[in-house]
Design a protein around this motif. Structure first.
Motif, PDB file in Angstrom:
ATOM      1  N   ASP A  99       0.849  -1.192   0.000  1.00  0.00           N
ATOM      2  CA  ASP A  99       0.000   0.000   0.000  1.00  0.00           C
ATOM      3  C   ASP A  99       0.890   1.249   0.000  1.00  0.00           C
ATOM      4  OD1 ASP A  99      -1.647   2.214   0.815  1.00  0.00           O
ATOM      5  OD2 ASP A  99      -3.155   0.770   1.452  1.00  0.00           O
ATOM      6  N   GLU A 152       0.146   4.403   0.071  1.00  0.00           N
ATOM      7  CA  GLU A 152      -0.239   5.457   1.015  1.00  0.00           C
ATOM      8  C   GLU A 152       0.244   5.139   2.433  1.00  0.00           C
ATOM      9  OE1 GLU A 152      -4.386   6.307   0.768  1.00  0.00           O
ATOM     10  OE2 GLU A 152      -4.257   7.101  -1.278  1.00  0.00           O
ATOM     11  N   ALA A 196       3.918   5.750   2.523  1.00  0.00           N
ATOM     12  CA  ALA A 196       4.171   7.195   2.506  1.00  0.00           C
ATOM     13  C   ALA A 196       3.948   7.796   3.882  1.00  0.00           C
ATOM     14  CB  ALA A 196       3.271   7.871   1.471  1.00  0.00           C
ATOM     15  N   SER A 197       2.904   7.357   4.581  1.00  0.00           N
ATOM     16  CA  SER A 197       2.627   7.904   5.915  1.00  0.00           C
ATOM     17  C   SER A 197       3.740   7.545   6.891  1.00  0.00           C
ATOM     18  CB  SER A 197       1.273   7.399   6.430  1.00  0.00           C
ATOM     19  OG  SER A 197       1.305   6.004   6.653  1.00  0.00           O
ATOM     20  N   GLU A 205       2.704  14.738   2.044  1.00  0.00           N
ATOM     21  CA  GLU A 205       2.424  13.301   2.017  1.00  0.00           C
ATOM     22  C   GLU A 205       2.043  12.851   0.607  1.00  0.00           C
ATOM     23  OE1 GLU A 205       0.236   9.982   4.853  1.00  0.00           O
ATOM     24  OE2 GLU A 205      -0.010  12.123   5.260  1.00  0.00           O
ATOM     25  N   ASP A 206       1.381  13.718  -0.154  1.00  0.00           N
ATOM     26  CA  ASP A 206       1.029  13.375  -1.537  1.00  0.00           C
ATOM     27  C   ASP A 206       2.284  13.205  -2.388  1.00  0.00           C
ATOM     28  OD1 ASP A 206      -1.669  13.346  -1.054  1.00  0.00           O
ATOM     29  OD2 ASP A 206      -2.010  15.409  -1.736  1.00  0.00           O
ATOM     30  N   THR A 214       3.835   9.926  -1.555  1.00  0.00           N
ATOM     31  CA  THR A 214       3.053   8.836  -2.151  1.00  0.00           C
ATOM     32  C   THR A 214       3.402   8.685  -3.627  1.00  0.00           C
ATOM     33  OG1 THR A 214       1.212   9.260  -0.615  1.00  0.00           O
ATOM     34  CG2 THR A 214       0.718   7.972  -2.582  1.00  0.00           C
ATOM     35  N   ASP A 264       4.900   5.335  -5.294  1.00  0.00           N
ATOM     36  CA  ASP A 264       4.256   4.728  -6.465  1.00  0.00           C
ATOM     37  C   ASP A 264       5.272   4.498  -7.585  1.00  0.00           C
ATOM     38  OD1 ASP A 264       1.570   4.263  -5.781  1.00  0.00           O
ATOM     39  OD2 ASP A 264       1.043   6.370  -6.073  1.00  0.00           O
TER      40      ASP A 264
END
Length: 341
Positions: free
Chosen positions: A42, A44, A47-48, A61-62, A65, A69
């Motif tokens: 995952d 996300e 990333a967190s 955070e985007d 991510t 990806d």
């Protein structure tokens, strides 16, 4: 047992170059995929996790991510060995330990706060591949475990200190959103509870039991018309205009996708705020305010949840669209804290 040598003893390198920060993220991605399939990772969640690292403090955070990806795509197209070798080349001397820490965080059992036995062979191979001494590696592992423990302790004490209001009708509980040290007050009577403070914070919950026969009728009734008749035709005149004569509805909207159908109203309340401002002549007058209302049904109760935005003497509201969206967000965030029983 998985042959980790295929990851760490290959000479293949990805055609895509990585920045030092991306190298740290790549170690986390390789670690996450090493014992699982690519599609199970995952982006996300990873990333967190990485967002907590100091090296990513300038990233949103985007953005992280998006990086994760991209790295997952490299692993899928070119293999973990290519991604790891590119990460190893990209990592500066200052970030090698961060890369190892990223691997540790992915592997740690958050409940037991240990590296599971079956994950230890991989971690040892990662340590060797990054040329990290045993003492340094153990120190990083203990630092990661200590950080998890500290976060758990903070969460525990926050939960312990949190005051909760329980409805006398046993239909909901909600964390009290105001602080007594800031003049926070809880005012409760049958069917309503209000939370306010000296800084203009106001949240209020009105709740009404719905008779069974009316609930059955509502299954076939027009929900929008029902809520409009309750909020606009009854609640606003009786609960607001009766106390603030110049108050008027500025906006109303049926929200089909929220709370299985809900109704939002924004009311303009000239001199209707719960707080006052001192005038030059020494007198105090109530501030102008907007009051937002959200009506919805949960179980066999009708709820009207409201909040307030006060405007200082020289402050003007934003556009109606902005005020509506801000008020909706404020009320919905509060509603999310309510636990219905």
């Amino acid at each position: 047992m998985i042959d980790y040598d295929k990851i760490f003893n290959s000479s293949e390198v990805s055609e895509e170059s990585l920045s030092p920060e991306e190298g740290v993220a790549a170690v986390a991605v390789v670690t996450a995929i090493a014992d699982s399939a690519v599609e199970e990772v995952d982006a996300e969640i990873l990333a967190s996790i990485l967002w907590e690292f100091e090296v990513f403090e300038e990233y949103s955070e985007d953005e992280i991510t998006e990086i994760v990806d991209r790295l997952i795509g490299i692993a899928e197209d070119e293999g973990l060995c290519c991604l790891f070798n590119s990460a190893s080349e990209a990592l500066s001397d200052e970030l090698v330990l961060d890369g190892f820490a990223a691997g540790v965080i992915v592997l740690i059992d958050e409940e037991e706060l240990i590296i599971p036995k079956e994950k230890q062979p991989y971690l040892k191979k990662l340590q060797e591949a990054l040329k990290i001494e045993d003492e340094e590696a153990e120190e990083i592992i203990q630092e990661v475990i200590a950080a998890f423990q500290e976060a758990e302790n903070e969460e525990y004490f926050e939960d312990e200190d949190e005051e909760v209001y329980e409805s006398p009708s046993d239909n909901f509980t909600v964390p009290i959103p105001v602080d007594s040290q800031q003049g926070g007050k809880v005012q409760s009577q049958e069917g309503t509870v209000g939370f306010s403070d000296d800084f203009g914070t106001l949240f209020r919950i009105d709740y009404y039991p719905i008779p069974l026969e009316q609930l059955e009728e509502l299954e076939y009734a027009d929900r929008e018309e029902y809520f409009q008749s309750i909020l606009v035709d009854k609640y606003v005149p009786q609960a607001i205009v009766a106390n603030v004569p110049n108050a008027q509805v500025k906006y109303s909207e049926y929200l089909e996708d929220i709370m299985m159908g809900s109704y939002f109203v924004l009311v303009d309340m000239p001199h209707g705020s719960t707080i006052s401002q001192q005038e030059n002549n020494g007198t105090a007058s109530r501030l102008n305010a907007y009051r937002g209302l959200l009506g919805f049904i949960n179980a066999d109760f009708l709820y009207i949840v409201s909040s307030q935005r006060s405007f200082l003497k020289d402050e003007n509201p934003g556009s109606l669209e902005e005020e509506v969206e801000d008020m909706k967000e404020r009320i919905l965030e509060f509603v999310e804290t309510i636990e219905f029983t």
